[in-house]
Design a protein around this motif. Structure first.
Motif, short mmCIF file in Angstrom:
data_model
loop_
_atom_site.label_atom_id
_atom_site.label_comp_id
_atom_site.label_asym_id
_atom_site.label_seq_id
_atom_site.Cartn_x
_atom_site.Cartn_y
_atom_site.Cartn_z
N ALA A 36 28.74 2.57 10.41
CA ALA A 36 27.82 1.86 11.11
C ALA A 36 26.41 1.40 10.42
CB ALA A 36 27.55 2.75 12.27
N LEU A 37 25.85 2.47 9.51
CA LEU A 37 24.74 1.95 8.90
C LEU A 37 25.05 0.91 7.79
CD1 LEU A 37 22.84 5.46 8.49
CD2 LEU A 37 22.12 3.41 9.74
N GLY A 38 26.25 1.06 7.18
CA GLY A 38 26.40 -0.17 6.46
C GLY A 38 26.81 -1.43 6.78
N ARG A 39 27.18 -1.39 7.85
CA ARG A 39 27.36 -2.70 8.74
C ARG A 39 26.03 -3.42 9.29
NH1 ARG A 39 31.82 -0.03 10.82
NH2 ARG A 39 30.64 0.07 12.91
N GLY A 40 24.85 -2.42 9.31
CA GLY A 40 23.67 -2.88 9.77
C GLY A 40 23.17 -2.53 11.07
N HIS A 41 24.29 -1.44 11.60
CA HIS A 41 23.89 -1.22 12.99
C HIS A 41 22.86 0.04 13.33
CE1 HIS A 41 27.44 -3.33 14.73
NE2 HIS A 41 27.85 -3.35 13.78
N ARG A 42 22.31 0.33 14.21
CA ARG A 42 21.21 1.31 14.31
C ARG A 42 21.91 2.56 14.93
NH1 ARG A 42 17.66 2.84 18.72
NH2 ARG A 42 15.79 3.68 17.75
N ILE A 43 21.85 3.62 14.58
CA ILE A 43 22.61 4.85 15.30
C ILE A 43 21.33 5.74 16.17
CG2 ILE A 43 23.78 6.98 15.07
CD1 ILE A 43 24.69 5.71 12.46
N GLU A 44 21.54 5.94 17.46
CA GLU A 44 20.69 6.50 18.30
C GLU A 44 21.55 7.88 18.78
OE1 GLU A 44 17.50 6.29 22.23
OE2 GLU A 44 18.34 4.43 21.01
N ILE A 45 20.96 9.12 18.60
CA ILE A 45 21.51 10.35 19.32
C ILE A 45 20.26 10.84 19.98
CG2 ILE A 45 22.50 12.45 18.75
CD1 ILE A 45 23.25 11.22 15.94
N PHE A 48 17.84 13.96 19.37
CA PHE A 48 17.75 14.25 17.89
C PHE A 48 17.19 13.26 17.11
CE2 PHE A 48 19.94 14.14 13.64
CZ PHE A 48 19.71 15.53 13.20
N GLY A 49 17.34 12.10 17.36
CA GLY A 49 16.75 11.11 16.65
C GLY A 49 17.64 9.76 16.20
N SER A 50 16.94 8.94 15.48
CA SER A 50 17.69 7.73 15.25
C SER A 50 17.76 7.30 13.94
CB SER A 50 17.23 6.37 16.06
OG SER A 50 15.80 6.18 15.51
N PHE A 51 18.80 6.67 13.41
CA PHE A 51 19.14 6.31 12.03
C PHE A 51 19.04 4.66 12.01
CE2 PHE A 51 21.10 10.18 12.36
CZ PHE A 51 20.74 10.63 11.47
N PHE A 80 15.39 7.66 8.87
CA PHE A 80 15.61 8.50 10.22
C PHE A 80 14.35 8.71 10.66
CE2 PHE A 80 15.34 12.62 11.76
CZ PHE A 80 16.38 12.62 12.70
N LYS A 81 14.33 8.42 12.13
CA LYS A 81 13.12 8.63 12.92
C LYS A 81 13.57 9.98 13.94
CE LYS A 81 9.96 6.68 15.82
NZ LYS A 81 9.52 5.59 16.82
N PRO A 82 12.88 10.94 13.73
CA PRO A 82 13.30 12.21 14.81
C PRO A 82 12.87 11.70 16.17
CG PRO A 82 11.36 12.64 13.11
CD PRO A 82 11.86 11.44 12.96
N GLY A 83 13.70 12.42 17.15
CA GLY A 83 13.18 11.94 18.48
C GLY A 83 12.26 13.19 18.90
N LYS A 84 11.54 13.02 19.90
CA LYS A 84 10.79 13.72 20.60
C LYS A 84 11.21 15.45 20.66
CE LYS A 84 7.64 14.28 24.47
NZ LYS A 84 7.34 13.93 26.00
N ALA A 85 12.33 15.41 21.42
CA ALA A 85 12.94 16.92 21.41
C ALA A 85 13.15 17.49 20.26
CB ALA A 85 14.33 16.90 22.28
N LEU A 86 13.40 17.01 19.25
CA LEU A 86 13.66 17.47 17.76
C LEU A 86 12.13 17.73 17.20
CD1 LEU A 86 15.17 18.20 15.33
CD2 LEU A 86 15.17 15.90 14.44
#
Length: 111
Positions: A36-45, A48-51, A80-86
């Motif tokens: 997903a990152l290789g295709r330029g997409h953003r990942i949000e968990i 936890f955080g987002s890539f 990587f940007k950590p989420g508030k809970a993390l």
């Protein structure tokens, strides 16, 4: 924590899964995230955080041996940007003595 530590932790928590199944699940998840990152997409968990992908523009650098200028090309790097809970979980687990020692070290080092 390493990848094998994560596999061992998950295998211990979920006794119905074999070690091989757990290893396959972790590999599949990490591969999907890399693709997903290789295709330029953003990942949000959530929690936890987002890539995401950051662009580093081209710039001029210097060869440390010869001192000659070198063109450094543009790069796309994972971020990587950590989420508030993390962030809150990590902050809550920081021992107070270590935080005070670090703050004291910063003050004495600046003077």
């Amino acid at each position: 924590m390493t990848r094998s530590d994560l596999v061992n932790e998950l295998a211990a928590r979920f006794g119905q899964l074999t070690h091989r199944d757990t290893e396959f699940a972790v590999k599949t998840m990490l591969d999907a995230m890399s693709d997903a990152l290789g295709r330029g997409h953003r990942i949000e968990i959530r929690g936890f955080g987002s890539f995401s992908i950051n662009r580093r523009p081209p710039r001029m650098g210097r060869n440390p041996r010869s001192g000659e200028q070198v063109v450094i090309p543009e790069k796309l790097v994972p971020h990587f940007k950590p989420g508030k809970a993390l962030r809150e979980a990590v902050d809550a687990r920081t021992p107070p003595d270590a935080a005070e020692a670090a703050a004291a070290g910063d003050k004495s080092g600046a003077a």
